[in-house]
Structure formats: structure tokens, C-alpha cells
Design a protein around this motif. Structure first.
Motif, mmCIF file in Angstrom:
data_model
loop_
_atom_site.group_PDB
_atom_site.id
_atom_site.type_symbol
_atom_site.label_atom_id
_atom_site.label_comp_id
_atom_site.label_asym_id
_atom_site.label_seq_id
_atom_site.Cartn_x
_atom_site.Cartn_y
_atom_site.Cartn_z
ATOM 1 N N GLU A 192 9.665 16.230 0.925
ATOM 2 C CA GLU A 192 9.548 15.746 2.303
ATOM 3 C C GLU A 192 10.917 15.843 2.955
ATOM 4 N N HIS A 193 11.149 16.948 3.662
ATOM 5 C CA HIS A 193 12.436 17.212 4.310
ATOM 6 C C HIS A 193 13.553 17.219 3.260
ATOM 7 N N ALA A 194 14.485 16.278 3.330
ATOM 8 C CA ALA A 194 15.611 16.275 2.388
ATOM 9 C C ALA A 194 15.374 15.338 1.210
ATOM 10 N N THR A 195 14.130 14.881 1.068
ATOM 11 C CA THR A 195 13.817 13.953 -0.017
ATOM 12 C C THR A 195 12.616 14.447 -0.810
ATOM 13 N N VAL A 196 12.391 13.795 -1.945
ATOM 14 C CA VAL A 196 11.190 14.048 -2.732
ATOM 15 C C VAL A 196 10.481 12.718 -2.953
ATOM 16 N N ARG A 197 9.160 12.762 -3.043
ATOM 17 C CA ARG A 197 8.362 11.564 -3.285
ATOM 18 C C ARG A 197 7.565 11.776 -4.582
ATOM 19 N N PHE A 198 7.787 10.884 -5.546
ATOM 20 C CA PHE A 198 7.122 11.028 -6.835
ATOM 21 C C PHE A 198 5.682 10.548 -6.775
ATOM 22 N N ASP A 199 4.899 11.115 -7.668
ATOM 23 C CA ASP A 199 3.455 10.889 -7.715
ATOM 24 C C ASP A 199 3.130 9.405 -7.875
ATOM 25 N N ALA A 200 2.185 8.932 -7.074
ATOM 26 C CA ALA A 200 1.788 7.527 -7.123
ATOM 27 C C ALA A 200 1.209 7.149 -8.477
ATOM 28 N N ARG A 201 0.661 8.105 -9.203
ATOM 29 C CA ARG A 201 0.093 7.812 -10.524
ATOM 30 C C ARG A 201 1.156 7.314 -11.494
ATOM 31 N N LEU A 202 2.381 7.768 -11.325
ATOM 32 C CA LEU A 202 3.482 7.298 -12.164
ATOM 33 C C LEU A 202 3.873 5.881 -11.762
ATOM 34 N N LEU A 203 3.981 5.664 -10.449
ATOM 35 C CA LEU A 203 4.437 4.365 -9.946
ATOM 36 C C LEU A 203 3.442 3.252 -10.240
ATOM 37 N N GLU A 204 2.158 3.598 -10.332
ATOM 38 C CA GLU A 204 1.130 2.584 -10.589
ATOM 39 C C GLU A 204 1.325 1.887 -11.936
ATOM 40 N N GLN A 205 1.989 2.548 -12.862
ATOM 41 C CA GLN A 205 2.165 1.973 -14.201
ATOM 42 C C GLN A 205 3.513 1.263 -14.342
ATOM 43 N N ILE A 206 4.260 1.166 -13.242
ATOM 44 C CA ILE A 206 5.581 0.527 -13.285
ATOM 45 C C ILE A 206 5.535 -0.743 -12.432
ATOM 46 N N ASN A 207 5.925 -1.843 -13.021
ATOM 47 C CA ASN A 207 5.973 -3.125 -12.316
ATOM 48 C C ASN A 207 7.436 -3.488 -12.084
ATOM 49 N N TYR A 208 7.915 -3.321 -10.845
ATOM 50 C CA TYR A 208 9.303 -3.631 -10.501
ATOM 51 C C TYR A 208 9.425 -5.115 -10.158
#
Length: 303
Positions: free
Chosen positions: A197-213
């Protein structure tokens, strides 16, 4: 015509800067840390003094303060200013697949054991902006265990946690990350896990769903869950011996029977109160396993 300064000019400038640097004693530094703890409940009192000095020197320059007293007054009177100081004191520095040999050993020796648990739980302590937790999630995904795993990723820096939860990073950092991913045993391409996304990257939501910050302090908080793996890499080096011992005690308490501990390249559990309870895994980079329980009868030793 521009004149080139003499070679000794830099040395004179350095001495001049040092002469005008703010000087303070360890007692004054500790007094500031005590005041921050009493006012905001952030405990930096047992952080290593050399590291604290470097960070405070940077803070004094950033806030344009000529003394620790002036800095203390500025941040105690203004929560926004304290938030800015917190970014300096916590030094959020991380990258994906940092030390790829660590992740390769984890993939080859730790993940096969994690697969034997119905719901593996991993704690990434001092997760910063989330790159290490995402790296672990990718390894677990490729080994077919992520969907039934839960990664607890904790830090004391709320801004870092907010960024981590977005999964958005600068595209400039992905080239090195891609090489490290392959060196860590990656089975595909790192770009398969993000969109540009322009000058950034966005990681897959499937990865983030398993991480509890979540917010958690190794200096003041207690254990919150039983885990099979704890990763706390390049965090203990900023603690003094007292806080290192406390943190390692928390990891020992959190880990299940024969659980695993991952540390940074300059960190060891030696000389702590739980040193004898960990054994280094052979031919790995800073991976340890909790020793089997010993029974009073001397007959039974779990493996």
C-alpha cells in the motif's frame, strides 16, 4: 571559496560538546526513575545504568533541558511529554526474522514439539512493534500449527503495541526481511504474506488473528498464562541483574513442564536464581529448555 576545516576541528567540537553536556549523578538518575514510577507506574528503576544514561542524554537534548530536574518537571507536569519520553526510554528497535538462525532452529527443533500440544501458547515478551511475533506466526503457519496456536505479544509501550496491532510496516524494511525469511527456512516468499500500500505493506489478517497484543511490564506485573514457549530477545540486556533475575523467574513460572525459552544473542539465563532449571539446546542459537522436574525420592525424572 569554501574552506575545509582542519582535521583537528572535529576533535575540538567533540570536546566542546562534552564540556557542555549535562552532568548528573547516578543518585539523580535514580531519583528521576522513582518519580516516574510514583507518577505514572512505569518502572525503569532496575534498568541498566549505561543504557539509561544514553537514553536520558538523548531525552535532555530532545526536550532542550539543561538538567535532570528540568526534564523531571517537564514530564511530571505533562502526560503528553511523558509519552514522548517513554518512546526514548523504551527504544523500540526490532525487525522481522532477526537472527534467522534462531528462527531456523526454532522451526526445526521447537515447532515439532509444539505440534504435540492441542493448543500451543507462545509468549513474546517485549514485542515492540510486533515484527518478531509476526515472524513466529509465519513459521507456525508454514508448519501447520498456527490456526490452533495463540501468541501473547506484550510490551510496556502503548504506541508500539498500537502499531503492532495494525500489521503495517515500511516497505523499505522488507527487502532485508525477505532474505532473512529465506535464511530462516521459509518455504515460500515473504511477499505472499502482505499487500503493498504505497510506501507500506500490510500483513495478512490471518496472521494477526492469532496474536494477542497486550500491555505487560516485566518489572511490575506477574505471570498471566501457562505457555509452551517464551521468546524475550534483546530485552534483558537493558536490565540490571535484579530485573534480569525477576524476568527470568517470570518466564520459568510461565513455562509448562519442559517448555522452551528463546533469548537474544547476548543474553543467557546463567547466574539467575533459575539458572539450574534451564538447559541449552545443542547446536541452537540461544534456545533453552526447562529441565525435567526432580522428585524427592530420586526415582522419577520426567523427560
Amino acid at each position: 571559496m569554501t574552506q575545509t576545516p582542519p582535521a583537528h576541528a572535529g576533535r575540538h567540537a567533540a570536546r566542546n560538546t562534552e564540556r557542555h553536556a549535562v552532568r548528573y549523578t547516578d543518585a539523580q538518575l535514580q531519583s528521576l526513575m522513582e518519580a516516574l514510577y510514583q507518577r505514572y507506574s512505569y518502572d525503569f528503576r532496575d534498568y541498566a545504568l549505561p543504557s539509561q544514561r544514553r537514553r536520558l542524554n538523548h531525552a535532555l537534548e530532545r526536550f532542550q533541558c539543561d538538567s535532570l530536574d528540568a526534564l523531571q518537571q517537564a514530564v511530571l507536569d505533562d502526560a503528553v511529554a511523558f509519552g514522548q519520553l517513554l518512546q526514548i526510554l523504551t527504544v523500540p528497535v526490532t525487525q522481522m526474522f532477526r537472527d534467522p538462525g534462531f528462527f531456523l532452529a526454532l522451526r526445526q527443533q521447537i515447532v515439532p514439539v509444539l505440534k504435540t500440544y492441542p493448543s500451543p501458547r507462545i509468549w513474546v515478551a517485549g514485542c515492540c512493534t510486533g515484527e518478531e511475533a509476526l515472524s513466529l506466526a509465519i513459521v507456525l503457519h508454514e508448519e501447520g500449527v498456527l490456526e490452533r496456536s495463540l501468541i501473547y505479544a506484550t510490551d510496556i509501550n502503548p504506541q508500539a503495541l498500537e502499531k503492532a496491532a495494525t500489521g503495517v510496516y515500511s516497505i523499505l524494511r522488507m527487502q532485508q526481511a525477505g532474505s532473512d525469511y529465506l535464511a530462516a527456512g521459509g518455504t515460500g516468499r515473504l511477499e505472499d504474506y502482505y499487500t503493498v500500500e504505497h510506501a507500506t505493506v500490510r500483513f495478512d489478517a490471518r496472521l494477526l488473528e492469532q496474536i494477542n497484543y497486550a500491555d505487560h511490564s516485566l518489572a511490575t506485573d506477574s505471570v498471566f498464562a501457562e505457555t509452551q514457549l517464551v521468546c524475550c530477545r534483546n530485552v534483558l540486556i537493558y536490565f540490571n541483574k535484579t530485573l534480569q533475575d525477576r524476568a527470568l523467574g517470570l518466564f520459568h513460572e510461565s513455562l509448562c513442564h519442559r517448555g522452551f525459552l528463546g533469548l537474544g544473542s547476548r543474553e543467557v539465563p546463567h547466574f539467575s536464581s533459575v539458572a539450574d532449571d534451564f538447559e541449552a539446546l545443542p547446536e541452537t542459537k540461544k534456545l533453552y529448555r526447562k529441565r525435567a522436574r526432580k522428585y524427592a525420592s530420586g526415582v522419577r525424572h520426567d523427560t
